[in-house]
Design an enzyme around this catalytic site. Sequence first.
Site, PDB file in Angstrom:
ATOM      1  N   ASN A   1      48.207  -7.349  49.536  1.00 24.23           N
ATOM      2  CA  ASN A   1      47.222  -6.679  48.677  1.00 24.23           C
ATOM      3  C   ASN A   1      47.824  -5.913  47.501  1.00 24.23           C
ATOM      4  O   ASN A   1      47.239  -5.857  46.421  1.00 24.23           O
ATOM      5  CB  ASN A   1      46.389  -5.694  49.505  1.00 24.23           C
TER       6      ASN A   1
ATOM      7  N   HIS B   1      39.610 -10.610  51.944  1.00 24.62           N
ATOM      8  CA  HIS B   1      40.582  -9.670  52.511  1.00 24.62           C
ATOM      9  C   HIS B   1      39.906  -8.521  53.253  1.00 24.62           C
ATOM     10  O   HIS B   1      40.543  -7.817  54.025  1.00 24.62           O
ATOM     11  CB  HIS B   1      41.537  -9.159  51.430  1.00 24.62           C
TER      12      HIS B   1
ATOM     13  N   HIS C   1      40.679 -21.510  46.233  1.00 21.30           N
ATOM     14  CA  HIS C   1      41.809 -21.529  45.296  1.00 21.30           C
ATOM     15  C   HIS C   1      41.571 -22.497  44.139  1.00 21.30           C
ATOM     16  O   HIS C   1      42.503 -22.831  43.420  1.00 21.30           O
ATOM     17  CB  HIS C   1      43.115 -21.845  46.037  1.00 21.30           C
ATOM     18  N   THR C   2      40.351 -22.890  43.947  1.00 24.78           N
ATOM     19  CA  THR C   2      39.981 -23.650  42.756  1.00 24.78           C
ATOM     20  C   THR C   2      39.724 -22.712  41.574  1.00 24.78           C
ATOM     21  O   THR C   2      39.495 -23.151  40.453  1.00 24.78           O
ATOM     22  CB  THR C   2      38.755 -24.555  43.041  1.00 24.78           C
TER      23      THR C   2
ATOM     24  N   GLY D   1      35.695  -8.887  60.140  1.00 30.22           N
ATOM     25  CA  GLY D   1      35.194  -7.526  60.314  1.00 30.22           C
ATOM     26  C   GLY D   1      34.865  -6.972  58.941  1.00 30.22           C
ATOM     27  O   GLY D   1      35.423  -5.944  58.543  1.00 30.22           O
TER      28      GLY D   1
ATOM     29  N   ARG E   1      38.113 -12.964  46.417  1.00 32.62           N
ATOM     30  CA  ARG E   1      39.257 -12.679  47.284  1.00 32.62           C
ATOM     31  C   ARG E   1      39.119 -11.320  47.982  1.00 32.62           C
ATOM     32  O   ARG E   1      39.528 -11.159  49.135  1.00 32.62           O
ATOM     33  CB  ARG E   1      40.546 -12.713  46.467  1.00 32.62           C
TER      34      ARG E   1
ATOM     35  N   SER F   1      36.579  -1.805  54.657  1.00 28.34           N
ATOM     36  CA  SER F   1      37.797  -1.015  54.905  1.00 28.34           C
ATOM     37  C   SER F   1      38.816  -1.244  53.790  1.00 28.34           C
ATOM     38  O   SER F   1      39.587  -0.346  53.453  1.00 28.34           O
ATOM     39  CB  SER F   1      38.390  -1.353  56.268  1.00 28.34           C
TER      40      SER F   1
ATOM     41  N   ASP G   1      33.837  -4.839  56.591  1.00 28.89           N
ATOM     42  CA  ASP G   1      33.348  -3.469  56.762  1.00 28.89           C
ATOM     43  C   ASP G   1      33.781  -2.561  55.612  1.00 28.89           C
ATOM     44  O   ASP G   1      33.771  -1.333  55.740  1.00 28.89           O
ATOM     45  CB  ASP G   1      33.865  -2.887  58.086  1.00 28.89           C
TER      46      ASP G   1
HETATM   47  C1  HEM Z   1      45.895 -19.698  54.371  1.00 32.25           C
HETATM   48  C2  HEM Z   1      45.049 -18.925  53.761  1.00 32.25           C
HETATM   49  C3  HEM Z   1      45.293 -18.261  52.437  1.00 32.25           C
HETATM   50  C4  HEM Z   1      46.476 -17.915  51.848  1.00 32.25           C
HETATM   51  C5  HEM Z   1      47.886 -18.102  52.384  1.00 32.25           C
HETATM   52  C6  HEM Z   1      46.154 -17.323  50.578  1.00 32.25           C
HETATM   53  C7  HEM Z   1      47.095 -16.834  49.683  1.00 32.25           C
HETATM   54  C8  HEM Z   1      46.813 -16.394  48.403  1.00 32.25           C
HETATM   55  C9  HEM Z   1      47.803 -15.937  47.465  1.00 32.25           C
HETATM   56  C10 HEM Z   1      49.290 -15.799  47.748  1.00 32.25           C
HETATM   57  C11 HEM Z   1      47.153 -15.656  46.305  1.00 32.25           C
HETATM   58  C12 HEM Z   1      47.808 -15.101  45.026  1.00 32.25           C
HETATM   59  C13 HEM Z   1      47.875 -13.595  45.111  1.00 32.25           C
HETATM   60  C14 HEM Z   1      48.801 -12.988  44.080  1.00 32.25           C
HETATM   61  O1  HEM Z   1      49.740 -13.612  43.652  1.00 32.25           O
HETATM   62  O2  HEM Z   1      48.566 -11.806  43.708  1.00 32.25           O
HETATM   63  C15 HEM Z   1      45.766 -15.922  46.507  1.00 32.25           C
HETATM   64  C16 HEM Z   1      44.783 -15.779  45.560  1.00 32.25           C
HETATM   65  C17 HEM Z   1      43.455 -16.009  45.783  1.00 32.25           C
HETATM   66  N1  HEM Z   1      42.868 -16.297  47.000  1.00 32.25           N
HETATM   67 FE1  HEM Z   1      43.820 -16.867  48.668  1.00 32.25          FE
HETATM   68  N2  HEM Z   1      44.799 -17.334  50.394  1.00 32.25           N
HETATM   69  C18 HEM Z   1      44.240 -17.889  51.511  1.00 32.25           C
HETATM   70  C19 HEM Z   1      42.898 -18.052  51.750  1.00 32.25           C
HETATM   71  C20 HEM Z   1      41.900 -17.666  50.893  1.00 32.25           C
HETATM   72  C21 HEM Z   1      40.493 -17.641  51.218  1.00 32.25           C
HETATM   73  C22 HEM Z   1      39.912 -18.024  52.572  1.00 32.25           C
HETATM   74  C23 HEM Z   1      39.837 -17.201  50.113  1.00 32.25           C
HETATM   75  C24 HEM Z   1      38.371 -16.936  49.896  1.00 32.25           C
HETATM   76  C25 HEM Z   1      37.437 -17.154  50.778  1.00 32.25           C
HETATM   77  C26 HEM Z   1      40.838 -16.976  49.087  1.00 32.25           C
HETATM   78  C27 HEM Z   1      40.576 -16.611  47.794  1.00 32.25           C
HETATM   79  C28 HEM Z   1      41.524 -16.400  46.816  1.00 32.25           C
HETATM   80  C29 HEM Z   1      41.224 -16.226  45.410  1.00 32.25           C
HETATM   81  C30 HEM Z   1      39.836 -16.348  44.775  1.00 32.25           C
HETATM   82  C31 HEM Z   1      42.425 -15.946  44.759  1.00 32.25           C
HETATM   83  C32 HEM Z   1      42.637 -15.620  43.273  1.00 32.25           C
HETATM   84  C33 HEM Z   1      42.452 -14.116  43.076  1.00 32.25           C
HETATM   85  C34 HEM Z   1      42.611 -13.593  41.653  1.00 32.25           C
HETATM   86  O3  HEM Z   1      42.808 -14.360  40.719  1.00 32.25           O
HETATM   87  O4  HEM Z   1      42.532 -12.365  41.505  1.00 32.25           O
HETATM   88  N3  HEM Z   1      42.071 -17.244  49.605  1.00 32.25           N
HETATM   89  N4  HEM Z   1      45.587 -16.370  47.809  1.00 32.25           N
END
Ligand code: HEM
Length: 323
Positions: A97, A71, A198-199, A75, A67, A79, A77
């Site tokens: 974040n 984020h 998100h798997t 870009g 993640r 940052s 970089d």
């Molecule tokens: C529409 C696009 C996306 C939305 C709205 C989204 C939203 C979120 C949210 C809300 C969380 C939980 C954060 C928290 O509660 O602290 C999350 C976790 C996560 N996201 Fe996404 N995400 C998106 C796309 C992506 C993409 C493109 C990736 C990677 C290429 C990604 C990877 C992850 C991972 C791995 C987690 C788990 C992180 C952890 O357990 O520390 N997400 N995301």
Amino acid sequence: MAIEHSSVKCSFVYSSCFLVLLVLNFSSAQLSANFYAKTCPKALYTIRNVVSNAVVKEHRMGASLLRLHFHDCFGCDASVLLDDTSSFTGEKGAGANVNSLRGFDVIDTVKTQLESICPGVVSCADILAVAARDSVVALGGPTWNVQLGRRDSTTASLDDANKVANIPSPAMDLSDIITVFTNKGFTTKEMVALLGSHTIGQARCLTFRNRVYNETLIDASFATSLKTNCPITLGDDNLTALDASSPILFDNGYFHNLVKNEGLLHSDQQLFSGGSTDSQVSAYRANFITFFVDFANAILKMGNLSPLTGNNGEIRTNCRKVN
Ligand code: HEM
Ligand SMILES: *[C@@H]1O[C@H](CO)[C@@H](O)[C@H](O)[C@H]1NC(C)=O
Ligand SMILES: *[C@@H]1O[C@H](CO)[C@@H](O)[C@H](O)[C@H]1NC(C)=O
């Protein structure tokens, strides 16, 4: 990716194909998989070693590092790694974040080791890109050759990090999600593959509460089971797995969940809600290899979007501060 896109175009319009080929090659011309082969031959080994130790210690760290790369990107970089200073406020405090991004210590450990073996050579942005790949591999997912040679930014923008056009919100509907990714140059298919991230990993109650208590496109017993750990008012930071069936395995469990209306985030379930992406979700559910191939290509593309190269930016010696 470039070749695939181009050859598809080629079969229709030869002249535009040539143009596309040039543009795409140019955009990543300065990145290469063997960028550190001479200047820091142990770079990739060092990153993999630190990352796999961290993931063994805490499996979720693999998700957090993936993640972090996302984020940082659009870009890429580094940052996202900068702490606030008197001249700029960094991205760590952005809505998506704060109290959420993690893994900074792991990146610091990698950087410290790399500075001791080849000082001033390996960028923090490249460390993030490689750490994301190594994390996915450590959790059983696909691998890909990370393109290297990105340089690090000398500033950060809280405003940019707060824009949903850069970091989408879990409250978004499908059409808005498609727009965000289209504007960054991704196809809808690539977007679906990327969300397969998100798997693995966890989300806070805050990010899915409204879905659990107010939405109808959610399996009823799934919703009930989430309420214990995510009450209607308290427990904002309580964590739940994004893929409860296999939270520490990079597989296609995410797509199985969506078909059962068990997507955790509103944005997740949007991918299987009677719209244009349903068929893609079903295909990835049926065949994890297709998902793996598409995911690897899409994340490679994400990492290559407008990097700083040449004389732009710098190689930070401490990922948290500009030199
Ligand atoms: C529409 C696009 C996306 C939305 C709205 C989204 C939203 C979120 C949210 C809300 C969380 C939980 C954060 C928290 O509660 O602290 C999350 C976790 C996560 N996201 Fe996404 N995400 C998106 C796309 C992506 C993409 C493109 C990736 C990677 C290429 C990604 C990877 C992850 C991972 C791995 C987690 C788990 C992180 C952890 O357990 O520390 N997400 N995301
Ligand atoms: C449910 O929706 C209502 C109306 O939009 C909103 O006020 C309320 O906060 C939501 N409940 C939860 C638990 O999010
Ligand atoms: C948060 O989760 C813990 C562990 O499941 C639980 O004991 C606690 O009650 C939850 N917090 C709230 C406010 O429900």
